[in-house]
Design a protein around this motif. Structure first.
Motif, PDB file in Angstrom:
ATOM      1  N   THR A   1     -15.840   9.848   8.054  1.00  0.00           N
ATOM      2  CA  THR A   1     -14.661   9.334   8.739  1.00  0.00           C
ATOM      3  C   THR A   1     -13.504   9.195   7.771  1.00  0.00           C
ATOM      4  N   PHE A   2     -13.806   8.677   6.582  1.00  0.00           N
ATOM      5  CA  PHE A   2     -12.795   8.466   5.558  1.00  0.00           C
ATOM      6  C   PHE A   2     -12.120   9.786   5.202  1.00  0.00           C
ATOM      7  N   ALA A   3     -12.928  10.818   4.989  1.00  0.00           N
ATOM      8  CA  ALA A   3     -12.381  12.122   4.603  1.00  0.00           C
ATOM      9  C   ALA A   3     -11.550  12.722   5.734  1.00  0.00           C
ATOM     10  N   ALA A   4     -12.057  12.622   6.949  1.00  0.00           N
ATOM     11  CA  ALA A   4     -11.338  13.191   8.086  1.00  0.00           C
ATOM     12  C   ALA A   4     -10.009  12.479   8.283  1.00  0.00           C
ATOM     13  N   ALA A   5     -10.033  11.152   8.130  1.00  0.00           N
ATOM     14  CA  ALA A   5      -8.797  10.386   8.283  1.00  0.00           C
ATOM     15  C   ALA A   5      -7.799  10.771   7.195  1.00  0.00           C
ATOM     16  N   GLY A   6      -8.297  11.021   5.994  1.00  0.00           N
ATOM     17  CA  GLY A   6      -7.427  11.440   4.902  1.00  0.00           C
ATOM     18  C   GLY A   6      -6.748  12.767   5.192  1.00  0.00           C
ATOM     19  N   ARG A   7      -7.502  13.691   5.772  1.00  0.00           N
ATOM     20  CA  ARG A   7      -6.915  14.998   6.122  1.00  0.00           C
ATOM     21  C   ARG A   7      -5.850  14.844   7.192  1.00  0.00           C
ATOM     22  N   ARG A   8      -6.153  14.019   8.193  1.00  0.00           N
ATOM     23  CA  ARG A   8      -5.167  13.824   9.267  1.00  0.00           C
ATOM     24  C   ARG A   8      -3.925  13.112   8.751  1.00  0.00           C
ATOM     25  N   ALA A   9      -4.137  12.208   7.768  1.00  0.00           N
ATOM     26  CA  ALA A   9      -2.994  11.512   7.174  1.00  0.00           C
ATOM     27  C   ALA A   9      -2.093  12.499   6.442  1.00  0.00           C
TER      28      ALA A   9
ATOM     29  N   GLN B   1      -7.686   6.129  10.806  1.00  0.00           N
ATOM     30  CA  GLN B   1      -9.051   5.622  10.906  1.00  0.00           C
ATOM     31  C   GLN B   1      -9.234   4.708  12.112  1.00  0.00           C
ATOM     32  N   ALA B   2      -8.156   4.030  12.500  1.00  0.00           N
ATOM     33  CA  ALA B   2      -8.251   3.118  13.640  1.00  0.00           C
ATOM     34  C   ALA B   2      -8.689   3.871  14.891  1.00  0.00           C
TER      35      ALA B   2
ATOM     36  N   VAL C   1       6.117   6.730  12.412  1.00  0.00           N
ATOM     37  CA  VAL C   1       5.828   7.830  13.332  1.00  0.00           C
ATOM     38  C   VAL C   1       4.612   8.614  12.825  1.00  0.00           C
ATOM     39  N   ALA C   2       4.561   8.833  11.508  1.00  0.00           N
ATOM     40  CA  ALA C   2       3.408   9.537  10.910  1.00  0.00           C
ATOM     41  C   ALA C   2       2.118   8.775  11.184  1.00  0.00           C
ATOM     42  N   MET C   3       2.174   7.438  11.101  1.00  0.00           N
ATOM     43  CA  MET C   3       0.982   6.615  11.357  1.00  0.00           C
ATOM     44  C   MET C   3       0.491   6.811  12.788  1.00  0.00           C
ATOM     45  N   ALA C   4       1.423   6.838  13.721  1.00  0.00           N
ATOM     46  CA  ALA C   4       1.034   7.046  15.121  1.00  0.00           C
ATOM     47  C   ALA C   4       0.519   8.470  15.324  1.00  0.00           C
TER      48      ALA C   4
ATOM     49  N   MET D   1       0.834  -1.192   0.000  1.00  0.00           N
ATOM     50  CA  MET D   1       0.000   0.000   0.000  1.00  0.00           C
ATOM     51  C   MET D   1       0.871   1.245   0.000  1.00  0.00           C
ATOM     52  N   SER D   2       0.298   2.340  -0.485  1.00  0.00           N
ATOM     53  CA  SER D   2       1.063   3.578  -0.512  1.00  0.00           C
ATOM     54  C   SER D   2       1.324   4.055   0.919  1.00  0.00           C
ATOM     55  N   ALA D   3       2.325   4.904   1.032  1.00  0.00           N
ATOM     56  CA  ALA D   3       2.647   5.496   2.331  1.00  0.00           C
ATOM     57  C   ALA D   3       1.403   6.178   2.908  1.00  0.00           C
ATOM     58  N   ARG D   4       0.713   6.923   2.048  1.00  0.00           N
ATOM     59  CA  ARG D   4      -0.454   7.684   2.504  1.00  0.00           C
ATOM     60  C   ARG D   4      -1.578   6.755   2.979  1.00  0.00           C
ATOM     61  N   GLU D   5      -1.797   5.640   2.242  1.00  0.00           N
ATOM     62  CA  GLU D   5      -2.827   4.684   2.656  1.00  0.00           C
ATOM     63  C   GLU D   5      -2.501   4.088   4.027  1.00  0.00           C
TER      64      GLU D   5
END
Ligand SMILES: Nc1ncnc2c1ncn2[C@@H]1O[C@H](COP(=O)(O)OP(=O)(O)OP(=O)(O)O)[C@@H](O)[C@H]1O
Ligand SMILES: [Mg+2]
Length: 249
Positions: free
Chosen positions: A119-127, A104-105, A157-160, A93-97
């Motif tokens: 939720t999907f959109a908000a998670a995308g912005r936070r990503a 989203q978790a 670290v970005a994921m966390a 998967m891409s880094a962003r995904e």
């Protein structure tokens, strides 16, 4: 009240006491390094705080509330996120995904209220924000498995971070990195942590990294705390030098 309070925390594996009556206070905005030789109990401590392991006794309190008995996702939702000692990415998967899924978790509890689309959109912005803060925007579309080892560690670290934690647990973020990659990662982390908006527990073997980033240091030896103080005080502590720095650095 400290943000994180550990009291008498104890975990055994059979006859081995991996974490031995540990007490610790981490204040809001503090960067706390946890150091100690291999097998000292550092990763076990992280597993106790994040709910992966249950303690035999003792308490973990976060923002004044006990976390004992809560599941891993619940503890994440309370505001504690972590990286793992060994890389834990979806390589195709891409880094962003990868970052979006992590974001989203934390939102899981909102699914029934706001619906998947929001939720999907908000998670995308936070990503996107988390990628930007780690300097990874340019590589966001590349498969995570093809990134350099240094960028993979920063991606974790970005994921966390995309989970917007109040407390971030970093387990050896520079493990396996070259000297150059380590320097770059530490510069990035130093900028990220400069405004004290996030509290950090940092497990790290590289003492240059520890002394660069940490406000305070806790030293574990065979599961027990043998020193706790400012970097200056810990550096000068005779027991620490005997038990750890002398044999390790
Ligand atoms: N799930 C487990 N089952 C049995 N023993 C374990 C388990 N997890 C850890 N241990 C043991 O507990 C002790 C502490 O391990 P831990 O991984 O917490 O150390 P660490 O300080 O993170 O070490 P390192 O610096 O090598 O990462 C070690 O002796 C380890 O072998
Ligand atoms: Mg470990």
């Amino acid at each position: 009240m400290a943000l994180l309070e550990l009291d008498d925390l104890t975990r055994r594996f059979g006859g081995l006491v991996a974490v031995d009556h540990v007490a610790m206070r981490v204040e809001e905005g503090e960067v706390r390094a946890v150091i100690g030789p291999n097998g000292a109990g550092k990763s076990t401590l992280f597993n106790l705080i994040t709910g992966v392991l249950k303690p035999m006794h003792g308490d973990v309190r976060f923002a004044g509330q006990s976390l004992i008995g809560l599941s891993v996702p619940r503890i994440c939702q309370r505001g504690i996120s972590r990286t793992f000692q060994l890389t834990a990415l979806y390589p195709q998967m891409s880094a962003r995904e990868n970052v979006r899924l992590a974001a989203q978790a934390r939102e899981a509890r909102h699914w029934q209220f706001v619906g998947g689309g929001v939720t999907f959109a908000a998670a995308g912005r936070r990503a996107d924000l988390a990628l930007e803060r780690l300097g990874l925007t340019a590589i966001g579309d590349r498969p995570a498995g093809l990134l350099s080892h240094g960028d993979q560690r920063l991606l974790e670290v970005a994921m966390a971070l995309a989970q917007e934690p109040r407390l971030l647990l970093l387990d050896e973020p520079t493990q396996g990195l070259s000297v150059e990659e380590t320097a770059q990662a530490v510069d990035t982390l130093a900028v990220l942590l400069a405004d004290n908006s996030i509290s950090v527990l940092l497990v790290e073997h590289d003492m240059d990294v520890v002394f660069r980033l940490a406000h305070r240091i806790t030293v574990l030896h065979r599961g027990a705390v043998i020193a706790d103080g400012t970097p200056q005080a810990v550096r000068q502590d005779a027991e620490v030098q005997r038990a750890y720095l002398g044999g390790f650095v």
